[in-house]
Structure formats: structure tokens, C-alpha cells
Design an enzyme around this catalytic site. Structure first.
Site, mmCIF file in Angstrom:
data_model
loop_
_atom_site.group_PDB
_atom_site.id
_atom_site.type_symbol
_atom_site.label_atom_id
_atom_site.label_comp_id
_atom_site.label_asym_id
_atom_site.label_seq_id
_atom_site.Cartn_x
_atom_site.Cartn_y
_atom_site.Cartn_z
ATOM 1 N N ASP A 29 39.196 111.365 75.233
ATOM 2 C CA ASP A 29 39.868 110.961 76.467
ATOM 3 C C ASP A 29 40.910 109.900 76.124
ATOM 4 O O ASP A 29 40.619 108.954 75.392
ATOM 5 C CB ASP A 29 38.837 110.406 77.449
ATOM 6 C CG ASP A 29 39.370 110.226 78.851
ATOM 7 O OD1 ASP A 29 40.441 109.596 79.012
ATOM 8 O OD2 ASP A 29 38.720 110.685 79.800
ATOM 9 N N GLN A 90 37.187 113.882 91.458
ATOM 10 C CA GLN A 90 37.996 114.570 90.454
ATOM 11 C C GLN A 90 39.459 114.141 90.613
ATOM 12 O O GLN A 90 40.050 114.317 91.664
ATOM 13 C CB GLN A 90 37.867 116.086 90.632
ATOM 14 C CG GLN A 90 38.554 116.903 89.560
ATOM 15 C CD GLN A 90 38.426 118.400 89.843
ATOM 16 O OE1 GLN A 90 38.527 118.828 90.978
ATOM 17 N NE2 GLN A 90 38.201 119.169 88.795
ATOM 18 N N GLU A 91 40.007 113.556 89.568
ATOM 19 C CA GLU A 91 41.389 113.062 89.613
ATOM 20 C C GLU A 91 42.390 114.105 89.124
ATOM 21 O O GLU A 91 43.519 114.136 89.594
ATOM 22 C CB GLU A 91 41.517 111.779 88.795
ATOM 23 C CG GLU A 91 40.719 110.638 89.391
ATOM 24 C CD GLU A 91 40.798 109.368 88.576
ATOM 25 O OE1 GLU A 91 41.147 108.331 89.162
ATOM 26 O OE2 GLU A 91 40.510 109.413 87.363
ATOM 27 N N HIS A 96 36.677 119.677 84.011
ATOM 28 C CA HIS A 96 36.487 118.933 82.776
ATOM 29 C C HIS A 96 35.132 118.248 82.788
ATOM 30 O O HIS A 96 34.682 117.759 83.804
ATOM 31 C CB HIS A 96 37.616 117.926 82.509
ATOM 32 C CG HIS A 96 37.915 116.974 83.614
ATOM 33 N ND1 HIS A 96 38.527 117.351 84.796
ATOM 34 C CD2 HIS A 96 37.709 115.638 83.703
ATOM 35 C CE1 HIS A 96 38.688 116.282 85.571
ATOM 36 N NE2 HIS A 96 38.193 115.242 84.934
ATOM 37 N N HIS A 98 32.964 115.270 81.189
ATOM 38 C CA HIS A 98 33.028 113.993 80.482
ATOM 39 C C HIS A 98 31.773 113.848 79.625
ATOM 40 O O HIS A 98 30.656 114.064 80.117
ATOM 41 C CB HIS A 98 33.035 112.820 81.474
ATOM 42 C CG HIS A 98 34.246 112.725 82.318
ATOM 43 N ND1 HIS A 98 35.328 111.941 81.983
ATOM 44 C CD2 HIS A 98 34.543 113.297 83.506
ATOM 45 C CE1 HIS A 98 36.240 112.028 82.934
ATOM 46 N NE2 HIS A 98 35.785 112.852 83.872
#
Length: 136
Positions: A29, A90-91, A96, A98
Site C-alpha cells: 500500500d 471503501q475509498e 481490494h 487489506h
């Protein structure tokens, strides 16, 4: 579409790739929450997990399974997190996973600490929710 994760998957944006398959990719990340924070994404664009094909889903979680062993060696404990849709936090609207190395000194706490106004449900309400989820 202007999705940063699609661009990473297509190698249009450089990233620190840990491993990849034909269908998924794992990379560090760029804005880590802890040292070794890794993301695993499908190469095809999906906003939510339930939108994924069975094949892409299987490949994604096989990649998670493979990579978590590597990440877990950093601290011995790894948080797996998926924000599934905007309202869940969720941005980036691309599935995805993490993989966040954890240790007691990070003071992040358990997932339950994220929710300040948790519902207090009666047995009847739990039964109602159970029936609704199970039957849908």
C-alpha cells in the site's frame, strides 16, 4: 474509467508488487497503516466482492492466502479487511483486500472498537435478521 487500481494492475502506475497471477495482484500500500501493509486486488474492475466472477474470486482469495503468510511473518498477526462498497468505508471503488500487520503497540484495537453506536438487539430482532439474511 479512471481507477488507480486498474492502472496499477495494467502496470501504468508503478507499485511494489509482491506477487501476481493472471487474475490478481498483491502490492504494498502506498499509504500504509503499518509497516508491510499490503493490498490484494483482482486485475478486472469490480466494485464489490459479490460482483466478481467465481474464477476471479477464487484467484483473489488464493492470492490472499499465499501472501498473508509472508506479511504475517513481519509481526505474527495480520488484520484482513475488505470495505465492500462506499458506505462501508471503501475509498477506491475497486475490490481490494487489506493485509495489515498488527501488534499490540499499534493501539488500533479490535474491529469492534470502530463502532461507537453499536445496536443492542433483542432475541426477536436477531431472529428476524437471521431469517432475512438466510432467505435472501
Amino acid at each position: 474509467m479512471d481507477c488507480i487500481f486498474c492502472k496499477i494492475a495494467k502496470k501504468e502506475i508503478p507499485s511494489k508488487i509482491i506477487t501476481e497471477t493472471n487474475k490478481s495482484i498483491a502490492f504494498l500500500d502506498a499509504f500504509p497503516l503499518s509497516r508491510g501493509h499490503t493490498l490484494v486486488i483482482p486485475k478486472c474492475h469490480y466494485e464489490k466482492v459479490q460482483d466478481m466472477t467465481d474464477m476471479d474470486n477464487t484467484d483473489l482469495f488464493n492470492t490472499v492466502h499465499k501472501v498473508i503468510s509472508k506479511v504475517d511473518k513481519l509481526t505474527g498477526a495480520t488484520l484482513l479487511a475488505i470495505h465492500n462498497g462506499k458506505d462501508s468505508g471503501q475509498e477506491i471503488p475497486h475490490v481490494h483486500v487489506h493485509l495489515i500487520p498488527r501488534q499490540s503497540s499499534d493501539h488500533a484495537g479490535p474491529v469492534h472498537s470502530m463502532f461507537k453506536d453499536r445496536p443492542k438487539l433483542s432475541d426477536e430482532e436477531l431472529d428476524e435478521l437471521y431469517a432475512k439474511i438466510k432467505s435472501s
